[in-house]
Design a protein around this motif. Structure first.
Motif, short mmCIF file in Angstrom:
data_model
loop_
_atom_site.label_atom_id
_atom_site.label_comp_id
_atom_site.label_asym_id
_atom_site.label_seq_id
_atom_site.Cartn_x
_atom_site.Cartn_y
_atom_site.Cartn_z
N GLU A 322 34.91 38.21 34.22
CA GLU A 322 36.35 37.98 34.39
C GLU A 322 36.58 36.53 34.69
OE1 GLU A 322 38.06 40.06 37.73
OE2 GLU A 322 39.94 38.92 37.64
N GLU A 346 41.12 37.83 46.12
CA GLU A 346 41.02 37.43 44.71
C GLU A 346 42.36 36.91 44.22
OE1 GLU A 346 40.50 39.95 41.41
OE2 GLU A 346 41.84 41.50 42.11
N TYR A 358 36.44 43.78 31.87
CA TYR A 358 37.50 44.78 31.65
C TYR A 358 37.70 45.00 30.16
CZ TYR A 358 38.96 44.00 36.50
OH TYR A 358 39.01 43.91 37.86
ZN LIG Z 1 38.02 41.04 39.53
#
Ligand SMILES: [Zn+2]
Ligand SMILES: [Zn+2]
Ligand SMILES: [Zn+2]
Ligand SMILES: [Zn+2]
Lengths: 415, 415
Positions: A322, A346, A358
Motif C-alpha cells: 500500500e 495511519e 488491497y
Molecule cells: Zn494500510
C-alpha cells in the motif's frame, strides 16, 4: 453504579460522533439491522449510537460488548486447549446477519498493551483460532458486501497508553478531545464537515486516477524513495459504496487516499517519521533500503529485532502492499499524538505498508489472482502501515518516462 | 472508569457465589464451553464466574451483556416494524453452541419495572418475536439437553424496586446481602452447605415419591384448597441431571420441591400470602375459588383487572400447572422481602402456578402429549407462580380414599 465515563455525561460532541457513525459512517438504511461490537468501557457511546440508529430507522440493534478482564482471565486460568478454541457459532451467526442485510459497526478502543505480558505462543494460537472462525464474517466485510464502519471511543486503558503521565480522568478526557477533533465531531456541523471532507478526498482520487502515474517519488530527511504504482491501479479513500448499494465512510476518522503499488519496483531509502507500534513493541527510527522492490537493509534505534522478525514473516513481508498520501496539516497529525491504533496513526501522515495489497484498489474490481500477480500486487500474511510523511516531505508523480510533477511540497498538496 | 459496583470490590462472598454457580449450579465439565448472559451492571459477577469457569477447565467463556438503556432506546425511537424483529441469527448460534456441548449460565438482575411505561402492544409484540426466535435454543434448555443454571446479581434498578426508600448504594448492598444469604454464599463452606441442602431436598423428593399421594390439602387463613396430583407424577427439586449426563442445580437459590397437579381436580378457596408482581403491576390480596379445577371466582384488593386479564389468557390460565412445597423458615422467606423476581419469590413459600405444567415432573419422562392430557397436565401460554404458604399453613397428603397424613404444620415439614 453508572457506566458512563464521568467526563462524557453531558458532552454534546458524543451525540454528534454517534450521529456521524450512523449517518455518515454507515449511512444506515431505514429498516436495516445493525450489529455492533464495543469494549464494555465504551457503553456510553454505544448507547448513543443505538439511539441514533433507531432514530435512523434501524429495525434492530444488537451489541456485543468485549471485556478485557474476561480476556485476561482466560490467559491466567484457562487450560491449554482453550487457546485453540473460538466461538465459531457466534461468528457464523454474525455472518448470517450480514447475509440477511445487517450493517456492521465496531467501536474501537482497545488497550494496546493488553496482552503484552502473556505467553506469545498462546496469543498467537488464540489469534489464529479466532481468525479462522471469524473468516466467513470478515470476508463479507473486506469484500464490502455490506456497509460497515469503525469509530473510536476513549477507554481508560487506551488513554493510559497514549498519556502515560496523566491521571486517568485527564488522560481519558484528552483522548476524547483528540478522537472528537480527528472525527470532526467537535465542529458545529459535523455532517456538513464530512461532506466537504469527502468531496476533497474524492477530488484527490479523481485527479490521481486521471494522472495515472507510473510511480511516486518521496523525498525528505533520510528519504529518497521511488514507489511504482500497479498497472490498472485505482486510488481509493473517503466514501466507499458497498455491494448492497449503500455509500458510507468505513473509517471515522480517515484522511488518506491510497492505492496498490507494483511491489517489484520500489527503490531507494526511506526513514519513518513516527515510531511504529508492532505487537506491543515500539520500533523507533526505522530506516530501510529497498532494491528491486525488496528490503535489503533495515535498522531501528530500538526494536530492531522485532523489525527483522516482522519483515521475515514471509517473502511479501519485505515488499510494499500500500501507498497512501496524507497532508501534514490534518487534524490527527495536528494532535501530535501517537495513538498506538491504526485507525488514527495511519491517518496522521503519508504512509506505506509492508505486506498484503488491497485487491479493490484497481479500476477492474474483479481481477483474477493471476492478474493481480501480473500487476505486482503484493501478497503476505501481514499488512503493517508505517508513517513516512511529515511537514518536510515532498512527493512527485512520475510518468512512464520518469518525468516528474509536484504533488506535495512541505507535506501539503500542491496539485 | 471502573464497572465494579462499589459495594462489591473486595467482597469474598461474591467469589463464593461465582464458585457455586460454576461448581454447584453448572457442575461444569473440564473442556466444556460456557455461554453466559448478564445485565451489564452485573459485569463484576460475570468476571468472577469467568475466572471460576476457566479454573474449572472451561475451553471458552462467551458472555452477552444486555443493556436496559439500549432496550429503552428501542421503545423510544425505533420504527413500528422493529417490534416484530428479533436476532434469530444470534439465538440460532446459541442453539448451535448448546448442540456442540456448551453449558448455559444466566445472571438474573432485571429491572422489574423497566417496561412499565411502554406501549403494552409493543412490549407484547417484541416478546412474541423474541420468544419465537429463541424457541430452538430454549427447547434445549427446558428439555435439559445441557447443564444450565440461573444465579442472581444485585443491580441498581432491581435494588431500587426492592428497597424504594433507600439510597442506591445502600439498596444495592442490602439486595446483595439478601441474594448471598439466599444463595448460601455467605456461609463458611458454601459448597458443603449446598451438598447438605441438596441432600435434604432429595430426601423430601424420595419421601413424597414413595408416598404417591393422590392429592394435597392446604389450610390457612382464607385457604382450604385441595390440589389433585397427576397420575404418575414425580416430585422434582434441587439437583437435576441433564441429558449430557451432568448433574447440577439449575436454580441458585432453590428451596422448592414441586410436581404436576391433575388440573381437573383442584377444589376450594385459596388466599395468596404475598403480593404477585405480574407484568409491572402488583396484585394484592388475591382470593380465588376453584371448582372442578377451574377458577370460578377471583378477587384482589389492587390489580383485580390485571388478575382477570391474566386468568383469561386462555382456557388453561385458570387451572393449575404446578404445586410446590417450601418450608416457611427458609433463608429467602427469612429476608421478609418481596423480590419481584421468580427465582427468589417462588422459593420463599409454598406456591401454586396457574398455567403450563412441566412434562418432566413424571416418573415416565417421555410421555406423549395424549398421555400428559390424560394425566391432567395443564396446558397454557402462561406459567405464573403465586405464593400460598406461610408460617400458618398446614399441608396434608391425601391418599386415593381421602385419608390424610400431616406433611406440614405451622409452615414446617413434619414428615
Ligand atoms: Zn494500510
Ligand atoms: Zn492506509
Ligand atoms: Zn415452583
Ligand atoms: Zn413455577
Amino acid at each position: 453504579m453508572d457506566t458512563h465515563p464521568s467526563s462524557s455525561l453531558a458532552d454534546p460532541r458524543l451525540d454528534r460522533l454517534a450521529e456521524l457513525a450512523v449517518r455518515v459512517g454507515l449511512n444506515l438504511a431505514p429498516g436495516q439491522e445493525l450489529v455492533m461490537t464495543a469494549p464494555v468501557e465504551a457503553i456510553d457511546l454505544s448507547r448513543r449510537i443505538t439511539e441514533q440508529a433507531y432514530r435512523a430507522g434501524a429495525s434492530l440493534v444488537t451489541t456485543f460488548f468485549s471485556d478485557d478482564q474476561a480476556a485476561l482471565a482466560r490467559y491466567r486460568h484457562a487450560p491449554e486447549e482453550s487457546f485453540d478454541a473460538a466461538p465459531g457459532w457466534l461468528y457464523d451467526g454474525m455472518a448470517k446477519a450480514f447475509r440477511r442485510g445487517a450493517a456492521r459497526l465496531a467501536i474501537v478502543g482497545d488497550d494496546p498493551t493488553l496482552l503484552a505480558g502473556q505467553d506469545p505462543d498462546k496469543v498467537a494460537r488464540a489469534n489464529r483460532a479466532r481468525s479462522a472462525a471469524y473468516r466467513p464474517a470478515l470476508e463479507l466485510i473486506t469484500a464490502t458486501a455490506i456497509n460497515w464502519t469503525l469509530v473510536a471511543a476513549a477507554t481508560p486503558a487506551w488513554a493510559a497508553a497514549v498519556f502515560p503521565d496523566l491521571p486517568e480522568a485527564e488522560a481519558v478526557a484528552r483522548l476524547w478531545d483528540a478522537i472528537l477533533a480527528a472525527s470532526r465531531a467537535d465542529q458545529p456541523d459535523p455532517v456538513g464537515a464530512w461532506a466537504a471532507h469527502n468531496a476533497a478526498l474524492m477530488a484527490r482520487r479523481v485527479m490521481l486516477n486521471e494522472r495515472r502515474y507510473a510511480a511516486l517519488r518521496f523525498r525528505g530527511p533520510g528519504t529518497d524513495l521511488k514507489v511504482g504504482l500497479a498497472a490498472g491501479h485505482a486510488w481509493m479513500g473517503g466514501l466507499s459504496t458497498a455491494k448492497n448499494g449503500i455509500t458510507g465512510n468505513p473509517n471515522i476518522p480517515t484522511e488518506e487516499v491510497f492505492t496498490t503499488p507494483d511491489a517489484r519496483v520500489t527503490e531507494g531509502v526511506v526513514a519513518a517519521t513516527k515510531p511504529l507500534a508492532y505487537q506491543g513493541t515500539l520500533i523507533r527510527d526505522i530506516r530501510v533500503r529497498f532494491e528491486a522492490g525488496r528490503i535489503t537493509e533495515a535498522s531501528a534505534s530500538t526494536g530492531q529485532a522485532v523489525l527483522e522478525r516482522m519483515i521475515s514473516t514471509d517473502e511479501g513481508a519485505r515488499m510494499l502492499g500500500e501507498v497512501a498520501l496524507v497532508p501534514a496539516s490534518n487534524p490527527i497529525a495536528g494532535s501530535g499524538l501517537l495513538f498506538f491504533n491504526t485507525l488514527f496513526d495511519e491517518n496522521a501522515a503519508s504512509h506505506i505498508a509492508l505486506g498484503q495489497a488491497y485487491s479493490r484498489c484497481f479500476v477492474d474490481k474483479a481481477l483474477s489472482p493471476e492478474a493481480l500477480d501480473a500487476a505486482g500486487a503484493n501478497r503476505s500474511l501481514i499488512h503493517v502501515d508505517w508513517m513516512i510523511g511529515s511537514a518536510e516531505t515532498e512527493v512527485d508523480g512520475l510518468d512512464a518516462e520518469g518525468r516528474a510533477e509536484p504533488l506535495m511540497r512541505r507535506g501539503e498538496w500542491v496539485r
